[in-house]
Design a protein around this motif. Sequence first.
Motif, PDB file in Angstrom:
ATOM      1  N   ASP A 158       0.865  -1.187   0.000  1.00  0.00           N
ATOM      2  CA  ASP A 158       0.000   0.000   0.000  1.00  0.00           C
ATOM      3  C   ASP A 158       0.899   1.234   0.000  1.00  0.00           C
ATOM      4  O   ASP A 158       1.480   1.597   1.024  1.00  0.00           O
ATOM      5  CB  ASP A 158      -0.917  -0.005   1.219  1.00  0.00           C
ATOM      6  N   GLY A 159       1.020   1.843  -1.151  1.00  0.00           N
ATOM      7  CA  GLY A 159       1.941   2.960  -1.316  1.00  0.00           C
ATOM      8  C   GLY A 159       1.383   4.273  -0.812  1.00  0.00           C
ATOM      9  O   GLY A 159       0.178   4.427  -0.549  1.00  0.00           O
ATOM     10  N   TYR A 160       2.294   5.249  -0.693  1.00  0.00           N
ATOM     11  CA  TYR A 160       1.918   6.587  -0.222  1.00  0.00           C
ATOM     12  C   TYR A 160       2.859   7.601  -0.845  1.00  0.00           C
ATOM     13  O   TYR A 160       4.054   7.349  -1.007  1.00  0.00           O
ATOM     14  CB  TYR A 160       2.008   6.659   1.304  1.00  0.00           C
ATOM     15  N   ASP A 161       2.305   8.767  -1.222  1.00  0.00           N
ATOM     16  CA  ASP A 161       3.158   9.870  -1.646  1.00  0.00           C
ATOM     17  C   ASP A 161       2.609  11.173  -1.100  1.00  0.00           C
ATOM     18  O   ASP A 161       1.403  11.299  -0.828  1.00  0.00           O
ATOM     19  CB  ASP A 161       3.287   9.929  -3.169  1.00  0.00           C
ATOM     20  N   ASN A 162       3.497  12.134  -0.917  1.00  0.00           N
ATOM     21  CA  ASN A 162       3.114  13.419  -0.340  1.00  0.00           C
ATOM     22  C   ASN A 162       3.885  14.543  -1.028  1.00  0.00           C
ATOM     23  O   ASN A 162       5.100  14.444  -1.256  1.00  0.00           O
ATOM     24  CB  ASN A 162       3.409  13.450   1.163  1.00  0.00           C
ATOM     25  N   THR A 163       3.173  15.610  -1.357  1.00  0.00           N
ATOM     26  CA  THR A 163       3.777  16.837  -1.874  1.00  0.00           C
ATOM     27  C   THR A 163       3.380  17.979  -0.958  1.00  0.00           C
ATOM     28  O   THR A 163       2.188  18.213  -0.726  1.00  0.00           O
ATOM     29  CB  THR A 163       3.296  17.129  -3.309  1.00  0.00           C
ATOM     30  N   SER A 164       4.372  18.681  -0.411  1.00  0.00           N
ATOM     31  CA  SER A 164       4.109  19.742   0.554  1.00  0.00           C
ATOM     32  C   SER A 164       4.799  21.031   0.146  1.00  0.00           C
ATOM     33  O   SER A 164       5.865  21.019  -0.486  1.00  0.00           O
ATOM     34  CB  SER A 164       4.596  19.341   1.953  1.00  0.00           C
ATOM     35  N   PHE A 165       4.191  22.142   0.551  1.00  0.00           N
ATOM     36  CA  PHE A 165       4.721  23.474   0.233  1.00  0.00           C
ATOM     37  C   PHE A 165       4.388  24.415   1.372  1.00  0.00           C
ATOM     38  O   PHE A 165       3.298  24.353   1.963  1.00  0.00           O
ATOM     39  CB  PHE A 165       4.096  23.992  -1.063  1.00  0.00           C
ATOM     40  N   SER A 166       5.316  25.281   1.727  1.00  0.00           N
ATOM     41  CA  SER A 166       5.048  26.329   2.714  1.00  0.00           C
ATOM     42  C   SER A 166       5.694  27.632   2.266  1.00  0.00           C
ATOM     43  O   SER A 166       6.716  27.637   1.571  1.00  0.00           O
ATOM     44  CB  SER A 166       5.578  25.939   4.100  1.00  0.00           C
ATOM     45  N   ALA A 167       5.068  28.726   2.660  1.00  0.00           N
ATOM     46  CA  ALA A 167       5.583  30.059   2.324  1.00  0.00           C
ATOM     47  C   ALA A 167       5.299  31.003   3.483  1.00  0.00           C
ATOM     48  O   ALA A 167       4.213  30.970   4.073  1.00  0.00           O
ATOM     49  CB  ALA A 167       4.929  30.586   1.048  1.00  0.00           C
ATOM     50  N   ASN A 168       6.271  31.826   3.805  1.00  0.00           N
ATOM     51  CA  ASN A 168       6.127  32.832   4.854  1.00  0.00           C
ATOM     52  C   ASN A 168       6.801  34.118   4.427  1.00  0.00           C
ATOM     53  O   ASN A 168       7.877  34.094   3.822  1.00  0.00           O
ATOM     54  CB  ASN A 168       6.769  32.352   6.162  1.00  0.00           C
ATOM     55  N   ALA A 169       6.175  35.237   4.747  1.00  0.00           N
ATOM     56  CA  ALA A 169       6.778  36.544   4.480  1.00  0.00           C
ATOM     57  C   ALA A 169       6.324  37.513   5.563  1.00  0.00           C
ATOM     58  O   ALA A 169       5.152  37.510   5.959  1.00  0.00           O
ATOM     59  CB  ALA A 169       6.377  37.074   3.112  1.00  0.00           C
ATOM     60  N   ARG A 170       7.263  38.313   6.051  1.00  0.00           N
ATOM     61  CA  ARG A 170       6.944  39.339   7.033  1.00  0.00           C
ATOM     62  C   ARG A 170       7.602  40.648   6.625  1.00  0.00           C
ATOM     63  O   ARG A 170       8.792  40.678   6.305  1.00  0.00           O
ATOM     64  CB  ARG A 170       7.402  38.959   8.441  1.00  0.00           C
ATOM     65  N   TYR A 171       6.808  41.728   6.631  1.00  0.00           N
ATOM     66  CA  TYR A 171       7.321  43.052   6.289  1.00  0.00           C
ATOM     67  C   TYR A 171       7.182  43.958   7.504  1.00  0.00           C
ATOM     68  O   TYR A 171       6.089  44.123   8.070  1.00  0.00           O
ATOM     69  CB  TYR A 171       6.550  43.644   5.116  1.00  0.00           C
ATOM     70  N   ALA A 172       8.316  44.531   7.939  1.00  0.00           N
ATOM     71  CA  ALA A 172       8.315  45.435   9.089  1.00  0.00           C
ATOM     72  C   ALA A 172       7.996  46.843   8.604  1.00  0.00           C
ATOM     73  O   ALA A 172       8.816  47.500   7.948  1.00  0.00           O
ATOM     74  CB  ALA A 172       9.670  45.395   9.783  1.00  0.00           C
ATOM     75  N   LEU A 173       6.787  47.304   8.911  1.00  0.00           N
ATOM     76  CA  LEU A 173       6.402  48.666   8.551  1.00  0.00           C
ATOM     77  C   LEU A 173       7.198  49.685   9.334  1.00  0.00           C
ATOM     78  O   LEU A 173       7.521  50.771   8.836  1.00  0.00           O
ATOM     79  CB  LEU A 173       4.908  48.859   8.798  1.00  0.00           C
ATOM     80  N   SER A 174       7.512  49.349  10.571  1.00  0.00           N
ATOM     81  CA  SER A 174       8.332  50.181  11.451  1.00  0.00           C
ATOM     82  C   SER A 174       8.792  49.282  12.588  1.00  0.00           C
ATOM     83  O   SER A 174       8.513  48.080  12.594  1.00  0.00           O
ATOM     84  CB  SER A 174       7.531  51.368  11.992  1.00  0.00           C
ATOM     85  N   LYS A 175       9.455  49.842  13.565  1.00  0.00           N
ATOM     86  CA  LYS A 175       9.900  49.062  14.709  1.00  0.00           C
ATOM     87  C   LYS A 175       8.720  48.535  15.507  1.00  0.00           C
ATOM     88  O   LYS A 175       8.796  47.462  16.119  1.00  0.00           O
ATOM     89  CB  LYS A 175      10.791  49.926  15.606  1.00  0.00           C
ATOM     90  N   GLU A 176       7.595  49.248  15.471  1.00  0.00           N
ATOM     91  CA  GLU A 176       6.430  48.885  16.281  1.00  0.00           C
ATOM     92  C   GLU A 176       5.353  48.129  15.515  1.00  0.00           C
ATOM     93  O   GLU A 176       4.422  47.594  16.125  1.00  0.00           O
ATOM     94  CB  GLU A 176       5.790  50.148  16.890  1.00  0.00           C
ATOM     95  N   HIS A 177       5.441  48.076  14.181  1.00  0.00           N
ATOM     96  CA  HIS A 177       4.356  47.484  13.395  1.00  0.00           C
ATOM     97  C   HIS A 177       4.914  46.565  12.309  1.00  0.00           C
ATOM     98  O   HIS A 177       5.906  46.889  11.654  1.00  0.00           O
ATOM     99  CB  HIS A 177       3.502  48.580  12.749  1.00  0.00           C
ATOM    100  N   GLY A 178       4.234  45.432  12.119  1.00  0.00           N
ATOM    101  CA  GLY A 178       4.630  44.490  11.079  1.00  0.00           C
ATOM    102  C   GLY A 178       3.432  43.699  10.595  1.00  0.00           C
ATOM    103  O   GLY A 178       2.453  43.493  11.315  1.00  0.00           O
ATOM    104  N   ILE A 179       3.508  43.252   9.350  1.00  0.00           N
ATOM    105  CA  ILE A 179       2.444  42.454   8.763  1.00  0.00           C
ATOM    106  C   ILE A 179       3.064  41.214   8.133  1.00  0.00           C
ATOM    107  O   ILE A 179       4.158  41.278   7.558  1.00  0.00           O
ATOM    108  CB  ILE A 179       1.637  43.276   7.735  1.00  0.00           C
ATOM    109  N   SER A 180       2.402  40.056   8.276  1.00  0.00           N
ATOM    110  CA  SER A 180       2.979  38.814   7.785  1.00  0.00           C
ATOM    111  C   SER A 180       1.922  37.946   7.122  1.00  0.00           C
ATOM    112  O   SER A 180       0.726  38.032   7.425  1.00  0.00           O
ATOM    113  CB  SER A 180       3.649  38.041   8.925  1.00  0.00           C
TER     114      SER A 180
END
Length: 618
Positions: A216-238
């Motif tokens: 009984d075979g098995y295969d898997n394809t996976s992908f991940s992506a992350n990005a974070r942009y610092a708007l300033s020292k106090e604010h960031g969006i990801s």
Amino acid sequence: MKQQKLLAAILCAASSCSYAADDNEPLPILVVTGTRIEQPLQQSLSDTAVITRQQIEDSHAVDVAAVLKQLAGVEFYQSGGTGMQSSLFLRGGNSSHVLVLVDGVRINSATTGTTAIDQLMLDQIDHIEVVRGNVSSLYGSEAIGGVIQIFTRRGKGEPSFNASAGIQTHNTRRFAAGFGGEAGNTAFNLQASRFATDGVSAINPEIVAGIQPDNDGYDNTSFSANARYALSKEHGISFSALNSRGNNQYDQLRYDPLTFAVISLTTDKNTNQQNISKYSLTSEDRWTEYWQSKLQLAQGADDLRDFLDGVEVESVKTINRQASWQNTLSVGSSASLLLGLERLDQKVDSTGIAYTQSGRKVDSAFAGYSGYFGAHQVQANVRQDRYSDFGAANTWSVSVGHALGDAWRAAIGVSTAFKAPTFNDMYGPASWGSNPDLVPERSRNHEAGLHYAANGQSMDIVYFSNHTRDLIVYQWPGMVNLDESRNDGVEFGYAGEFGDTGITAAVTSQNPRDTATGEVLLRRAKSFGNLGLTQQLGALKLGGEWQYSGKRADYDINTFARTTLAAYSLVNLTASYALGGQFDLAMRVDNLFDRNYMLAHGYNTLGRTVFVGLNYQQ
């Protein structure tokens, strides 16, 4: 002095400041799952364990299950080889009593109440935090046994490339590649992996008579992506995304409806495809010196499709749309207040299965307090989850800690938890006995722990007692709130480094039982453990692991009569050799002595397997 440094780390984590540590003393590991606020692991009042990226790489393992089994309190069963259906037990609770989060996002099935953790590959993961014990007052439903939070890989430092490839027994192939780092105000990471194996026959022909074994075979394809942009020292969006698609062949037994005896077996014509995904957009903001806010919009999904002769015959897809707003407020110089709101919209799309209701909404509010008073520490949390279908569920927790000098500390706690009925429980077809009048399962947990951390060593000894009532079970003609269960036990964990030598140990002794009958709960051992050893010899790093599990109760695959699975012990080996030029060779041998054992009655496990691979890190 050490307590002052830990307190400084806690306050800085809460306020995003930085501080200088002694050159010869590393910064403490920070965790977030046990409080939803960053704090040093050594100060967590929850029974928390961390699996780091370095530990993942040293293991040369492929999936999450392989590394979680090294921890105290964690058990698995699997119906076949890699990628086949599995269940996770945490502190002896049901598999639906464990909440699994990926970057704070639910990815569980609303129909079964469980998470397909067997479909999550380690190439996409940075680290894992495991909190054992009730934490519903922080996260709501499913957290009776605890929470496993998986953090995907993030970009750090100069942009760099990584890749790995390997082969393994049973014609297994593994490939992964990624690129990530920091450029200006942006941190990013992209990672992809591919795994495929011919596997082994899921059903054991020595137990189920008259069948012909097949792979009984098995295969898997996976992908991940992350990005974070610092708007300033106090604010960031990801932004963060994960997608894991697994395809597996499986054996399906058919039973006589009157005698329950096996009458036939279908083999490779049966396949399924399971797609686990999550997407999130997060804004982290420091509005004032004392107020930090986190706003997250996310979606997690579990899409399972069954095929016969290549034709789709049934599908069930859960979509969890989530919105959360969390606020952390500094209170004085040594305490913080947590306030938050959450909204969860659950929707079920299906073909071949008729649900009487396909959606529900959950509105939640939570609050928490964490304070440090000299050698004393206090944490308290409350939460209300209001469901559109059955009403409100309230939970709370209180924990107290006391430092016994610089190295030792003691902690005690009491908490409540609940588990919402699933769509299968409440809204499935009439033939399933679904009952829309069910109420949540409820639990209360007591625990007391003694913890040590100093000189490159850590040790945790925790006693726990968990009582769950209103368990949802089938009693003719349908599902009812009836049973109660209880588990009392002790967990022991140790990790130490002595120069180039590392030692780890995890032991659990427990008694998970049905309180009405006194019988041990299925597929859970009264005792199990793990012992690990690593040794660095110049460019060569060797590792060994011994796993043990006591006997477990199960249902006979042929008759459904109660039976016993024998105890087992396994030895696994790892090795890596730095070739220079950013390459290293890797090897892993599982089940070195080719032991024959079962995790689920009638289902095969892998014998001895050997993996050899090559890794590159720029």
